[in-house]
Scaffold this motif. Sequence first.
Motif, mmCIF file in Angstrom:
data_model
loop_
_atom_site.group_PDB
_atom_site.id
_atom_site.type_symbol
_atom_site.label_atom_id
_atom_site.label_comp_id
_atom_site.label_asym_id
_atom_site.label_seq_id
_atom_site.Cartn_x
_atom_site.Cartn_y
_atom_site.Cartn_z
ATOM 1 N N SER A 1 0.885 -1.152 0.088
ATOM 2 C CA SER A 1 0.079 -0.009 -0.157
ATOM 3 C C SER A 1 0.829 1.222 0.017
ATOM 4 O O SER A 1 0.269 2.188 -0.207
ATOM 5 C CB SER A 1 -0.898 -0.152 1.206
ATOM 6 O OG SER A 1 -0.232 -0.237 2.393
ATOM 7 N N GLY A 2 2.126 1.154 0.490
ATOM 8 C CA GLY A 2 3.136 2.289 0.427
ATOM 9 C C GLY A 2 3.689 2.496 -0.891
ATOM 10 O O GLY A 2 4.441 3.611 -0.974
ATOM 11 N N CYS A 3 3.690 1.752 -2.013
ATOM 12 C CA CYS A 3 4.416 1.914 -2.901
ATOM 13 C C CYS A 3 3.785 1.325 -4.194
ATOM 14 O O CYS A 3 3.935 0.394 -4.682
ATOM 15 C CB CYS A 3 5.669 1.168 -2.925
ATOM 16 S SG CYS A 3 5.593 -0.644 -2.314
ATOM 17 N N PRO A 4 2.772 2.306 -4.845
ATOM 18 C CA PRO A 4 2.142 1.781 -6.098
ATOM 19 C C PRO A 4 3.244 1.624 -7.194
ATOM 20 O O PRO A 4 4.127 2.188 -7.186
ATOM 21 C CB PRO A 4 1.266 2.872 -6.292
ATOM 22 C CG PRO A 4 0.993 3.731 -5.040
ATOM 23 C CD PRO A 4 2.381 3.567 -4.244
ATOM 24 N N ALA A 5 2.726 1.004 -8.169
ATOM 25 C CA ALA A 5 3.649 1.038 -9.180
ATOM 26 C C ALA A 5 4.375 1.971 -9.666
ATOM 27 O O ALA A 5 3.776 3.163 -9.947
ATOM 28 C CB ALA A 5 3.057 0.157 -10.570
ATOM 29 N N GLY A 6 5.839 2.158 -9.942
ATOM 30 C CA GLY A 6 6.512 3.165 -10.425
ATOM 31 C C GLY A 6 6.817 4.337 -9.403
ATOM 32 O O GLY A 6 7.445 5.511 -9.675
ATOM 33 N N SER A 7 6.638 4.184 -8.016
ATOM 34 C CA SER A 7 6.758 5.012 -7.084
ATOM 35 C C SER A 7 8.002 5.168 -6.103
ATOM 36 O O SER A 7 8.072 5.684 -5.095
ATOM 37 C CB SER A 7 5.391 4.990 -6.174
ATOM 38 O OG SER A 7 5.408 3.910 -5.492
ATOM 39 N N ALA A 8 8.821 3.949 -6.556
ATOM 40 C CA ALA A 8 10.186 3.805 -5.693
ATOM 41 C C ALA A 8 11.163 3.627 -6.595
ATOM 42 O O ALA A 8 10.878 3.054 -7.675
ATOM 43 C CB ALA A 8 9.900 2.565 -4.676
ATOM 44 N N ASP A 9 12.389 4.171 -6.154
ATOM 45 C CA ASP A 9 13.527 3.895 -6.950
ATOM 46 C C ASP A 9 14.648 3.513 -6.142
ATOM 47 O O ASP A 9 14.837 3.878 -4.944
ATOM 48 C CB ASP A 9 14.080 5.249 -7.780
ATOM 49 C CG ASP A 9 15.153 5.260 -8.516
ATOM 50 O OD1 ASP A 9 15.171 4.239 -9.407
ATOM 51 O OD2 ASP A 9 16.045 5.925 -8.290
ATOM 52 N N VAL A 10 15.663 2.828 -6.537
ATOM 53 C CA VAL A 10 16.919 2.446 -5.798
ATOM 54 C C VAL A 10 18.022 2.694 -6.623
ATOM 55 O O VAL A 10 18.287 2.381 -7.914
ATOM 56 C CB VAL A 10 16.865 0.806 -5.731
ATOM 57 C CG1 VAL A 10 18.063 0.382 -4.964
ATOM 58 C CG2 VAL A 10 15.634 0.196 -5.000
ATOM 59 N N GLN A 11 19.071 3.294 -5.995
ATOM 60 C CA GLN A 11 20.221 3.705 -6.490
ATOM 61 C C GLN A 11 21.604 3.286 -5.598
ATOM 62 O O GLN A 11 21.155 2.847 -4.391
ATOM 63 C CB GLN A 11 20.282 5.097 -6.802
ATOM 64 C CG GLN A 11 19.216 5.781 -7.741
ATOM 65 C CD GLN A 11 19.330 7.235 -8.263
ATOM 66 O OE1 GLN A 11 20.470 7.907 -8.023
ATOM 67 N NE2 GLN A 11 18.360 8.077 -8.342
#
Length: 202
Positions: free
Chosen positions: A40-50
Motif C-alpha cells: 500500500s505504500g508503493c504503487p507501481a513506479g513510486s520507488a527507486d533504488v540507486q
Amino acid sequence: MHLIPATLGLFTGLASAGLIVPSAVAPSSVRVLGVSLLGSGCPAGSADVQIDATKTLLEVTFSTYVVQTGPGTMAADWRKNCKLTINMAYDEGFQFATTGTDMIGFAQIPKGSKGLCTNTFDFTGVSGQSYYQVKLEGEMEGPFKLHSDVDSTSWSQCGGTTAIMNMNTQCNISPTKQQALIAVDRISGKVTVNVSVAWKKC
C-alpha cells in the motif's frame, strides 16, 4: 508485482557525511538490475533504488509513502507497507549483507501519539533476516533522520554473480483524533531509506 528499471547514481556526499564506513573490499562493479514493488505504500513506479560510487550504500526513495491519522482518515491510512525485491548483479567471488539503515522524511506526531517504522531484509534462498526498528514519539513536528544498526546479519550466497534482496518496510501511527502524519518530506515530497552494505570475499 511491477518491474521497473533502477538508474545508478553517485552519492559520495552521503558517504563523506558519515552515514557509512566503506568496506575494505568491494566488487569493482555492482548494478541494480530491477526492482519489483508490492504494498500500500508503493504503487507501481513510486520507488527507486540507486547505489553510490563506493558500492556500500543503497538509497531507496519512495514518492507516495504517506501514513496519517486524524479527521477524515480510515484504518487503511494509519499503516502503510512496501515490499521491494531488489535484483543485484556484481563481480564473482563476493557476498554482501546490510549493516544499518537511515530513514529520512517528515513527521508530525501529536502529544500522546506514537509512530513506528520497521525494516527487514533477507535474501531469496538464504535463511536468516536482518531487522531494524525506529520510533517516532509525540510531540514532534519536522524533518527526521533515524538510524538503526543491525541486530542480526544475513549474507547473500556465495558462488554466483547475482542476488535478490528482499526489503520489507512498514510504518504506522497509533490512532488519534488529531492530525498526524509520517514519512513525507515536505521539501522533496519523498521519504528515503539509506541502506549500508558490507562486502566480503567468498
